[in-house]
Scaffold this motif. Structure first.
Motif, PDB file in Angstrom:
ATOM      1  N   LEU A 197     -16.435  11.456  14.994  1.00  0.00           N
ATOM      2  CA  LEU A 197     -14.872  11.531  14.786  1.00  0.00           C
ATOM      3  C   LEU A 197     -14.429  12.883  14.367  1.00  0.00           C
ATOM      4  O   LEU A 197     -12.999  12.711  14.860  1.00  0.00           O
ATOM      5  CB  LEU A 197     -14.957  10.648  13.350  1.00  0.00           C
ATOM      6  CG  LEU A 197     -15.444   9.349  13.281  1.00  0.00           C
ATOM      7  CD1 LEU A 197     -15.090   8.860  11.863  1.00  0.00           C
ATOM      8  CD2 LEU A 197     -14.485   8.327  14.177  1.00  0.00           C
ATOM      9  N   VAL A 198     -14.840  13.787  14.250  1.00  0.00           N
ATOM     10  CA  VAL A 198     -14.213  15.201  14.201  1.00  0.00           C
ATOM     11  C   VAL A 198     -15.202  16.217  14.582  1.00  0.00           C
ATOM     12  O   VAL A 198     -16.479  15.858  14.984  1.00  0.00           O
ATOM     13  CB  VAL A 198     -14.123  15.551  12.627  1.00  0.00           C
ATOM     14  CG1 VAL A 198     -13.248  14.418  12.038  1.00  0.00           C
ATOM     15  CG2 VAL A 198     -15.591  15.533  11.806  1.00  0.00           C
ATOM     16  N   GLY A 225     -13.900   9.738   4.967  1.00  0.00           N
ATOM     17  CA  GLY A 225     -14.571  10.885   4.323  1.00  0.00           C
ATOM     18  C   GLY A 225     -16.050  10.427   3.960  1.00  0.00           C
ATOM     19  O   GLY A 225     -16.330   9.094   3.798  1.00  0.00           O
ATOM     20  N   LEU A 226     -16.866  11.206   3.672  1.00  0.00           N
ATOM     21  CA  LEU A 226     -18.014  11.088   3.244  1.00  0.00           C
ATOM     22  C   LEU A 226     -18.554  11.626   1.881  1.00  0.00           C
ATOM     23  O   LEU A 226     -18.955  12.966   1.717  1.00  0.00           O
ATOM     24  CB  LEU A 226     -19.228  11.508   4.326  1.00  0.00           C
ATOM     25  CG  LEU A 226     -19.633  10.797   5.529  1.00  0.00           C
ATOM     26  CD1 LEU A 226     -20.547  11.616   6.514  1.00  0.00           C
ATOM     27  CD2 LEU A 226     -20.037   9.493   5.241  1.00  0.00           C
ATOM     28  N   PRO A 227     -18.221  10.979   0.832  1.00  0.00           N
ATOM     29  CA  PRO A 227     -18.361  11.647  -0.378  1.00  0.00           C
ATOM     30  C   PRO A 227     -19.829  11.352  -1.089  1.00  0.00           C
ATOM     31  O   PRO A 227     -20.133  11.155  -2.264  1.00  0.00           O
ATOM     32  CB  PRO A 227     -17.447  10.628  -1.638  1.00  0.00           C
ATOM     33  CG  PRO A 227     -17.389   9.585  -0.826  1.00  0.00           C
ATOM     34  CD  PRO A 227     -17.564   9.652   0.880  1.00  0.00           C
ATOM     35  N   LEU A 283     -16.415  18.656   5.413  1.00  0.00           N
ATOM     36  CA  LEU A 283     -16.116  17.419   4.943  1.00  0.00           C
ATOM     37  C   LEU A 283     -17.414  16.915   4.189  1.00  0.00           C
ATOM     38  O   LEU A 283     -17.242  16.394   3.087  1.00  0.00           O
ATOM     39  CB  LEU A 283     -15.694  16.381   6.074  1.00  0.00           C
ATOM     40  CG  LEU A 283     -14.367  16.518   6.463  1.00  0.00           C
ATOM     41  CD1 LEU A 283     -13.902  15.638   7.744  1.00  0.00           C
ATOM     42  CD2 LEU A 283     -13.197  16.728   5.555  1.00  0.00           C
ATOM     43  N   TYR A 284     -18.565  17.004   4.935  1.00  0.00           N
ATOM     44  CA  TYR A 284     -19.876  16.535   4.247  1.00  0.00           C
ATOM     45  C   TYR A 284     -20.051  17.520   2.942  1.00  0.00           C
ATOM     46  O   TYR A 284     -20.548  16.600   1.939  1.00  0.00           O
ATOM     47  CB  TYR A 284     -20.813  16.748   5.071  1.00  0.00           C
ATOM     48  CG  TYR A 284     -22.174  15.988   5.055  1.00  0.00           C
ATOM     49  CD1 TYR A 284     -22.495  14.577   5.423  1.00  0.00           C
ATOM     50  CD2 TYR A 284     -23.178  16.428   4.263  1.00  0.00           C
ATOM     51  CE1 TYR A 284     -23.414  13.799   5.264  1.00  0.00           C
ATOM     52  CE2 TYR A 284     -24.442  15.769   4.094  1.00  0.00           C
ATOM     53  CZ  TYR A 284     -24.648  14.371   4.332  1.00  0.00           C
ATOM     54  OH  TYR A 284     -25.519  13.865   4.202  1.00  0.00           O
ATOM     55  N   TYR A 285     -20.027  18.669   3.112  1.00  0.00           N
ATOM     56  CA  TYR A 285     -20.576  19.469   1.820  1.00  0.00           C
ATOM     57  C   TYR A 285     -19.470  19.297   0.854  1.00  0.00           C
ATOM     58  O   TYR A 285     -19.955  19.469  -0.405  1.00  0.00           O
ATOM     59  CB  TYR A 285     -20.525  21.019   2.252  1.00  0.00           C
ATOM     60  CG  TYR A 285     -21.732  21.235   3.521  1.00  0.00           C
ATOM     61  CD1 TYR A 285     -22.843  20.439   3.317  1.00  0.00           C
ATOM     62  CD2 TYR A 285     -21.548  22.253   4.313  1.00  0.00           C
ATOM     63  CE1 TYR A 285     -23.876  20.745   4.395  1.00  0.00           C
ATOM     64  CE2 TYR A 285     -22.355  22.458   5.186  1.00  0.00           C
ATOM     65  CZ  TYR A 285     -23.730  21.801   5.240  1.00  0.00           C
ATOM     66  OH  TYR A 285     -24.534  21.952   6.271  1.00  0.00           O
ATOM     67  N   ALA A 293     -23.557  11.501   8.496  1.00  0.00           N
ATOM     68  CA  ALA A 293     -23.213  12.568   9.187  1.00  0.00           C
ATOM     69  C   ALA A 293     -23.128  12.266  10.771  1.00  0.00           C
ATOM     70  O   ALA A 293     -22.330  12.796  11.454  1.00  0.00           O
ATOM     71  CB  ALA A 293     -23.874  13.851   8.912  1.00  0.00           C
ATOM     72  N   THR A 294     -24.202  11.678  11.188  1.00  0.00           N
ATOM     73  CA  THR A 294     -24.395  10.963  12.492  1.00  0.00           C
ATOM     74  C   THR A 294     -23.026  10.384  12.933  1.00  0.00           C
ATOM     75  O   THR A 294     -22.495  10.757  14.102  1.00  0.00           O
ATOM     76  CB  THR A 294     -25.578  10.329  12.752  1.00  0.00           C
ATOM     77  OG1 THR A 294     -26.622  10.826  12.511  1.00  0.00           O
ATOM     78  CG2 THR A 294     -25.436   9.584  14.248  1.00  0.00           C
ATOM     79  N   HIS A 295     -22.429   9.922  12.213  1.00  0.00           N
ATOM     80  CA  HIS A 295     -21.346   9.147  12.471  1.00  0.00           C
ATOM     81  C   HIS A 295     -19.915   9.882  12.572  1.00  0.00           C
ATOM     82  O   HIS A 295     -18.925   9.740  13.238  1.00  0.00           O
ATOM     83  CB  HIS A 295     -21.195   7.679  11.697  1.00  0.00           C
ATOM     84  CG  HIS A 295     -22.537   6.949  11.843  1.00  0.00           C
ATOM     85  ND1 HIS A 295     -23.448   7.340  10.940  1.00  0.00           N
ATOM     86  CD2 HIS A 295     -23.172   6.103  12.611  1.00  0.00           C
ATOM     87  CE1 HIS A 295     -24.386   6.342  11.260  1.00  0.00           C
ATOM     88  NE2 HIS A 295     -24.412   5.875  12.546  1.00  0.00           N
TER      89      HIS A 295
END
Length: 251
Positions: free
Chosen positions: A146-147, A128-130, A155-157, A140-142
């Motif tokens: 993956l998804v 995840g990206l918290p 997931l980002y927001y 977010a590039t990476h």
């Protein structure tokens, strides 16, 4: 503590990260990781690199406490540049990189895993990206490697995480194994890759990178500009300080 390299099998180098308690790397740690991966890939006897970690999780990103101790922008600039170098080192490694992921893979961990050639994950791994909860932006590039696009945005927001099994269903994680079998599974796969001709495997890596539809270096650098803007505006510091008041150092 730090970054170490070993060669357990013919043609396979293992780069291990160990920064207790959560593998949140200081600025120098990112540069050390980049140097280790590049050195392993440049070794003519190495045909595959395994990236792994000790402790509770694969990677929790940058050391927020180091950033909080800095009165000026030096720590932020250092973290930005260090992450950029480490992510690029994985992507540009002359030979394939297998990421062996266990526990949490967050923030900078997504940058490393997302730029790896293959991911093998333990059944306890979450991704995840918290960043928005930590006063940051980026990677977010990476995550988009993956998804699917809309899941990446969700997931980002929301700062939510997803288990390794879901990434396996999307095809970005090659296999999910019990935690105790992770090292063996990663080494077995790396050994299969390392059995190929060393010159040819390097050509293959360069060729595949050359047809990548996204320039990951430029894309991530673009994101980092917004990270710096968030810090200049003051909002990043306010959010980051709230996070640091009641949680461990990780982003």
């Amino acid at each position: 503590m730090g970054v170490s390299t070993s060669v357990p099998d013919d043609g396979v180098a293992v780069v291990t990260v160990d920064y207790p308690p959560v593998n949140a790397l200081p600025v120098q740690g990112w540069y050390d990781l980049a140097a280790a991966v590049r050195a392993a890939g440049a070794d003519p006897d190495i045909r595959c690199v395994v990236l792994t970690a000790e402790g509770r999780g694969f990677n929790a990103g940058v050391d927020i406490k180091e950033m909080q101790r800095s009165e000026g922008p030096e720590a932020l600039i250092g973290a930005n540049r260090g992450c950029f170098e480490a992510f690029a080192a994985v992507y540009e490694c002359e030979v394939p990189v297998v990421a062996a992921v266990h526990g949490f893979c967050l923030g900078g961990g997504i940058g490393l895993a997302g730029n790896a050639d293959v991911i093998v994950a333990a059944d306890d791994a979450v991704f995840g990206l918290p960043e928005l909860d930590r006063g940051a932006l980026g990677a977010a590039t990476h995550l988009a490697r993956l998804v699917p696009q809309h899941l990446m945005r969700t997931l980002y927001y929301t700062s939510r995480t997803v288990p390794a099994g879901e990434l396996h269903r999307h095809g970005s994680v090659f296999s999910v194994v019990p935690r105790e079998q992770l090292t063996g599974a990663a080494l077995e796969l790396a050994g299969e890759i390392a059995a190929k001709d060393g010159y040819l495997i390097r050509l293959a890596k360069a060729a595949i990178n050359g047809i990548d539809p996204v320039d990951v270096r430029r894309s991530y650098r673009f994101e980092q500009g917004f990270t710096f803007e968030a810090n200049l505006s003051g909002v990043a510091g306010r959010v980051r300080d709230t996070f640091g008041a009641d949680k461990e150092q990780q982003t």
